[in-house]
Design a protein around this motif. Structure first.
Motif, PDB file in Angstrom:
ATOM      1  N   LYS A 201      79.133   6.109 -14.808  1.00 21.96           N
ATOM      2  CA  LYS A 201      80.459   5.821 -14.925  1.00 21.96           C
ATOM      3  C   LYS A 201      81.256   6.745 -15.783  1.00 21.96           C
ATOM      4  O   LYS A 201      82.352   6.639 -16.059  1.00 21.96           O
ATOM      5  N   GLY A 202      80.506   7.901 -16.037  1.00 22.12           N
ATOM      6  CA  GLY A 202      81.294   8.962 -16.955  1.00 22.12           C
ATOM      7  C   GLY A 202      81.369   8.437 -18.357  1.00 22.12           C
ATOM      8  O   GLY A 202      80.711   7.514 -18.834  1.00 22.12           O
ATOM      9  N   PRO A 203      82.457   9.146 -19.035  1.00 18.61           N
ATOM     10  CA  PRO A 203      82.940  10.257 -18.554  1.00 18.61           C
ATOM     11  C   PRO A 203      82.151  11.302 -18.218  1.00 18.61           C
ATOM     12  O   PRO A 203      80.960  11.556 -18.532  1.00 18.61           O
ATOM     13  N   TRP A 204      82.515  12.261 -17.292  1.00 18.41           N
ATOM     14  CA  TRP A 204      81.736  13.332 -16.968  1.00 18.41           C
ATOM     15  C   TRP A 204      82.210  14.622 -17.415  1.00 18.41           C
ATOM     16  O   TRP A 204      83.493  15.005 -17.455  1.00 18.41           O
ATOM     17  N   SER A 205      81.273  15.509 -18.002  1.00 17.35           N
ATOM     18  CA  SER A 205      81.692  16.731 -18.724  1.00 17.35           C
ATOM     19  C   SER A 205      80.997  17.699 -18.810  1.00 17.35           C
ATOM     20  O   SER A 205      79.625  17.649 -18.511  1.00 17.35           O
ATOM     21  N   ASP A 206      81.291  19.115 -18.628  1.00 17.72           N
ATOM     22  CA  ASP A 206      80.261  20.026 -19.000  1.00 17.72           C
ATOM     23  C   ASP A 206      80.166  20.823 -20.513  1.00 17.72           C
ATOM     24  O   ASP A 206      79.912  21.845 -20.808  1.00 17.72           O
TER      25      ASP A 206
ATOM     26  N   VAL B 292      87.645   7.838 -16.508  1.00 12.94           N
ATOM     27  CA  VAL B 292      88.365   6.917 -15.868  1.00 12.94           C
ATOM     28  C   VAL B 292      88.928   5.736 -16.996  1.00 12.94           C
ATOM     29  O   VAL B 292      88.002   5.406 -17.871  1.00 12.94           O
ATOM     30  N   VAL B 293      90.046   5.881 -17.279  1.00 11.65           N
ATOM     31  CA  VAL B 293      90.656   5.089 -18.219  1.00 11.65           C
ATOM     32  C   VAL B 293      90.995   3.409 -17.724  1.00 11.65           C
ATOM     33  O   VAL B 293      90.372   2.595 -18.363  1.00 11.65           O
ATOM     34  N   LYS B 294      91.560   3.394 -16.654  1.00 14.39           N
ATOM     35  CA  LYS B 294      91.745   2.106 -16.034  1.00 14.39           C
ATOM     36  C   LYS B 294      91.505   2.415 -14.360  1.00 14.39           C
ATOM     37  O   LYS B 294      92.187   3.130 -13.844  1.00 14.39           O
ATOM     38  N   PRO B 295      90.384   1.648 -13.802  1.00 13.24           N
ATOM     39  CA  PRO B 295      90.181   1.935 -12.381  1.00 13.24           C
ATOM     40  C   PRO B 295      91.429   1.621 -11.480  1.00 13.24           C
ATOM     41  O   PRO B 295      92.062   0.806 -11.564  1.00 13.24           O
ATOM     42  N   LEU B 296      91.563   2.727 -10.537  1.00 10.34           N
ATOM     43  CA  LEU B 296      92.598   2.866  -9.628  1.00 10.34           C
ATOM     44  C   LEU B 296      93.865   2.777 -10.102  1.00 10.34           C
ATOM     45  O   LEU B 296      94.943   2.781  -9.455  1.00 10.34           O
ATOM     46  N   GLU B 297      93.943   2.929 -11.355  1.00  9.89           N
ATOM     47  CA  GLU B 297      95.358   3.102 -12.189  1.00  9.89           C
ATOM     48  C   GLU B 297      95.483   4.420 -13.123  1.00  9.89           C
ATOM     49  O   GLU B 297      96.597   4.992 -13.211  1.00  9.89           O
ATOM     50  N   GLU B 298      94.444   4.842 -13.869  1.00  9.07           N
ATOM     51  CA  GLU B 298      94.714   5.654 -14.783  1.00  9.07           C
ATOM     52  C   GLU B 298      93.504   6.600 -15.025  1.00  9.07           C
ATOM     53  O   GLU B 298      92.453   5.992 -15.211  1.00  9.07           O
TER      54      GLU B 298
ATOM     55  N   ARG C 119      91.970  10.444 -17.118  1.00  8.91           N
ATOM     56  CA  ARG C 119      92.346  11.313 -18.014  1.00  8.91           C
ATOM     57  C   ARG C 119      91.258  12.349 -17.743  1.00  8.91           C
ATOM     58  O   ARG C 119      90.330  12.600 -17.706  1.00  8.91           O
ATOM     59  N   ILE C 120      91.985  13.908 -17.854  1.00 15.64           N
ATOM     60  CA  ILE C 120      91.239  15.012 -17.753  1.00 15.64           C
ATOM     61  C   ILE C 120      91.459  15.859 -18.903  1.00 15.64           C
ATOM     62  O   ILE C 120      92.855  16.226 -19.337  1.00 15.64           O
ATOM     63  N   GLN C 121      90.366  16.519 -19.627  1.00 21.93           N
ATOM     64  CA  GLN C 121      90.753  17.441 -20.941  1.00 21.93           C
ATOM     65  C   GLN C 121      89.856  18.540 -20.618  1.00 21.93           C
ATOM     66  O   GLN C 121      88.910  18.714 -19.910  1.00 21.93           O
ATOM     67  N   LEU C 122      90.375  19.790 -21.205  1.00 26.13           N
ATOM     68  CA  LEU C 122      90.020  21.087 -20.842  1.00 26.13           C
ATOM     69  C   LEU C 122      90.043  21.599 -22.439  1.00 26.13           C
ATOM     70  O   LEU C 122      91.167  21.675 -22.751  1.00 26.13           O
TER      71      LEU C 122
ATOM     72  N   ASP D  63      95.299  18.257 -22.453  1.00 25.02           N
ATOM     73  CA  ASP D  63      94.832  16.847 -22.467  1.00 25.02           C
ATOM     74  C   ASP D  63      95.871  16.171 -21.677  1.00 25.02           C
ATOM     75  O   ASP D  63      97.001  16.170 -21.866  1.00 25.02           O
ATOM     76  N   LEU D  64      95.577  15.630 -20.473  1.00 21.78           N
ATOM     77  CA  LEU D  64      96.354  15.542 -19.430  1.00 21.78           C
ATOM     78  C   LEU D  64      96.168  13.864 -18.965  1.00 21.78           C
ATOM     79  O   LEU D  64      94.949  13.548 -18.768  1.00 21.78           O
ATOM     80  N   THR D  65      96.865  13.137 -18.855  1.00 20.79           N
ATOM     81  CA  THR D  65      97.022  11.674 -18.346  1.00 20.79           C
ATOM     82  C   THR D  65      97.553  11.441 -17.013  1.00 20.79           C
ATOM     83  O   THR D  65      98.762  12.045 -16.751  1.00 20.79           O
ATOM     84  N   PHE D  66      96.942  10.796 -15.988  1.00 18.46           N
ATOM     85  CA  PHE D  66      97.576  10.461 -14.621  1.00 18.46           C
ATOM     86  C   PHE D  66      97.440   9.024 -14.522  1.00 18.46           C
ATOM     87  O   PHE D  66      96.345   8.606 -14.480  1.00 18.46           O
TER      88      PHE D  66
END
Length: 329
Positions: free
Chosen positions: A77-82, A89-95, A97-100, A108-111
């Motif tokens: 279930k992650g988070p997945w990172s290199d 996945v912050v909240k399934p099917l709702e939110e 977060r992707i960071q680089l 640092d982006l929240t969707f």
């Protein structure tokens, strides 16, 4: 039916365990005010590795990050990172977060979901992607992207820009690129699929189809069609879609599109592209890192609905066959 657990990695069916299987995550960023446009792309495989990509156009200049990194084989279930690029996945099917934390740019982006997810199995003729690979599932969603984007190189080095724009994401689990391609590839430049995400103030339109002449030789009622229209009332399947493409002289780089889309209420609309903000191409590979498997382009455009004058923006994904160059050495 898409469930909260579908946000995470999926186990490969036993009968195809020997094949390349994985979860593919695609998330766009299209912010005209910040002059930042990009696609974040992840392929989390059952072969012990994942591919991590952050492909951006910043102030009109392409800046691309990609890495192949070890990954546990068992679904998690992650988070997945290199170590630099991560997906959570912050909240399934709702939110999400992707960071680089990259050398040339970081973010640092929240969707957050603008509308409910759409299950591609609910497309007008079922999941059209099943014609091409073994698909366990596929869902998409109109999003709102917020956060910060730091420029770490170039003439604007040191700037941090606020991101606040509409976005789009999808998630597949399939045997994508598991098949072996032919020994020799055909020549030419043939438009293949189209897959725009059309982001409008009060709705989100997504459409998948084939541009190829004759639609793969199938009659109109049997051509692969997928996608949806999301509004405050929910996300429902579109009934049909087709596309015209205008390319540059190289017959590969898109200059403009015009789409005909039949909405869920049977209303027919035509959507045309306006200003183009740049373009990137996905890093699409099978197990052979040296072989380009698909020329899948992601141009960033403004959109206008001809019948209503509604205006928006988004990504006008498309592909040209065969991939060129095939070999990257």
């Amino acid at each position: 039916m898409i469930h909260p657990d579908d946000e995470y990695r999926h186990a490969c069916p036993d009968e195809i365990r020997h094949l390349l299987w994985g979860d593919t995550l695609w998330v766009s960023v299209v912010d005209r005010e910040a002059n930042v446009f990009g696609v974040n792309h992840f392929h989390l495989t059952n072969k012990g590795y994942g591919r991590f990509e952050a492909l951006y156009v910043i102030d009109g200049v392409q800046q691309l990050y990609g890495n192949k990194f070890p990954l546990v084989v068992a679904p998690d279930k992650g988070p997945w990172s290199d170590g630099r690029l991560s997906y959570e996945v912050v909240k399934p099917l709702e939110e999400i977060r992707i960071q680089l934390d990259g050398p040339r740019y970081g973010f640092d982006l929240t969707f957050r979901g603008r509308f409910p997810v759409f299950d591609y199995h609910d497309s007008v003729h079922g999941n059209p992607l099943g014609r091409f690979h073994t698909y366990g599932g596929h869902f998409e969603q109109g999003m709102l992207c917020t956060g910060s984007f730091e420029i770490r190189g170039g003439p604007c080095k040191g700037e941090t820009r606020r991101i606040h724009s509409f976005a789009h994401r999808d998630h597949s689990w399939s045997t994508r690129f598991a098949d072996e391609p032919s020994w020799e590839t055909e020549h030419g430049d043939h438009p293949a699929h189209f897959w725009p995400s059309i982001q409008l103030p009060d709705k989100h339109i997504n459409a998948f189809g084939i541009m190829e002449v004759g639609g793969m030789g199938l009659p109109p009622g049997e051509r692969p069609v997928g996608g949806f229209c999301s509004t405050a009332e929910g996300s429902r399947a579109i009934l049909d879609a087709s596309a015209e493409i205008l390319t540059e002289d190289d017959r590969r780089v898109a200059a403009a599109f015009r789409y005909r889309i039949v909405l869920p209420d049977r209303q027919v609309v035509h959507v045309r592209t306006g200003r183009k903000h740049g373009q990137v191409k996905l890093w699409d590979r099978g197990e052979n890192d040296l072989e380009n498997r698909l020329d899948c382009y992601e141009p960033f455009f403004d959109f206008e609905v001809e019948e209503t004058g509604e205006r928006g923006y988004g990504v006008a994904e498309y592909s040209i066959q065969p991939p060129r160059p095939r070999w990257l050495v």
